[in-house]
Design an enzyme around this catalytic site. Sequence first.
Site, PDB file in Angstrom:
ATOM      1  N   LYS A  47       0.849  -1.179   0.000  1.00  0.00           N
ATOM      2  CA  LYS A  47       0.000   0.000   0.000  1.00  0.00           C
ATOM      3  C   LYS A  47       0.891   1.238   0.000  1.00  0.00           C
ATOM      4  O   LYS A  47       1.703   1.440   0.909  1.00  0.00           O
ATOM      5  CB  LYS A  47      -0.929   0.028   1.207  1.00  0.00           C
ATOM      6  CG  LYS A  47      -1.864   1.238   1.163  1.00  0.00           C
ATOM      7  CD  LYS A  47      -2.480   1.554   2.504  1.00  0.00           C
ATOM      8  CE  LYS A  47      -3.124   2.929   2.436  1.00  0.00           C
ATOM      9  NZ  LYS A  47      -3.556   3.395   3.757  1.00  0.00           N
ATOM     10  N   ALA A  66      -9.666   5.729   4.412  1.00  0.00           N
ATOM     11  CA  ALA A  66      -9.596   6.893   5.301  1.00  0.00           C
ATOM     12  C   ALA A  66     -10.929   7.616   5.410  1.00  0.00           C
ATOM     13  O   ALA A  66     -11.633   7.804   4.417  1.00  0.00           O
ATOM     14  CB  ALA A  66      -8.522   7.888   4.867  1.00  0.00           C
TER      15      ALA A  66
END
Length: 334
Positions: free
Chosen positions: A177, A264
């Site tokens: 990531k 997020a």
Amino acid sequence: MHTDGTVSITVNGQHKRVRAGLTIAGLAEELGLVPAKLAVERNLEVVPRSTLDSVLVEDGDELEIVHFVGGGDHSGPRADDSWTVAGKTFRSRLIVGTGKYKDFEQNAAAVAASGAEIVTVAVRRVNVSDPNAPMLTDYIDPKKITYLPNTAGCFDAESAIRTLRLAREAGGWDLVKLEVLGEARTLYPDMVETLRATEILANEGFKPMVYCVDDPIAAKRLEDAGAVAIMPLGAPIGSGLGIQNRVTIRLIVEGAKVPVLVDAGVGSASDAAVAMELGCDGVLMNTAIAEAKDPILMAAAMKSAVEAGRMGYLAGRMGKRMYADPSSPLAGLI
């Protein structure tokens, strides 16, 4: 009774002539109905169902015959609904982080409750002053759960690339990531540096899942540069504000040929469901679970929310209308 041996009645507002001596049950059968599935009102009085085969229809009777009609839909069982990224297939669409928990034991319990098959892990220096200190791998087995090394805390392409090179050396990971942050206050991604790092990592054989702004143009450029998954923010990292721009997330989903996962900003289970209802392939979260009053229960809630949102997306949302539309049909009212 008429001379032809018939009587005149009204059935559900329609005039009919039927033969004399017919029972209500017999009338129902002649109409192609099953008496056991009906309720009948005769001259404003309900006829007990047990007497339908003995009560005769008489001249001038007004009958109301009703049954139940659908007020909802039924869905069939789901087929296999796995998803694939960089050639690896997973069933869980929830990815969880491994930060902010009070200890590794709580973290492991939350991962188990979430059903997640992937966890993000930060690459940090070994504690050389206490080499026997507990490590995440002691609690979350990388042979059972896929580790996704990330570049949390990196503010330029070079440090992110360096971090992931070390991660690959440490664990052999090429599925990673990537996040390159612009500044510390918002933790928004620096898309210039992110794109540069994506190109370099892809050329080195990495398979980067990339954290980015919720911009369909930027998302497409990342995909062209070698990103194996696009991970637009729903809101700033750790804010818990939920999906702030559903329109652009949906545009990214529609335009991408690789998986799209909201990364997020999720704060509640309903936020996770919204992300999935928009057609995202998955959701990544950390703070929403780790900072909940009961992280284990919240992990289970997020698991259910992701599954519910996915089913809602597959089912297809009803169209929006300006005015009411009754669930039960108005035709056939008594």
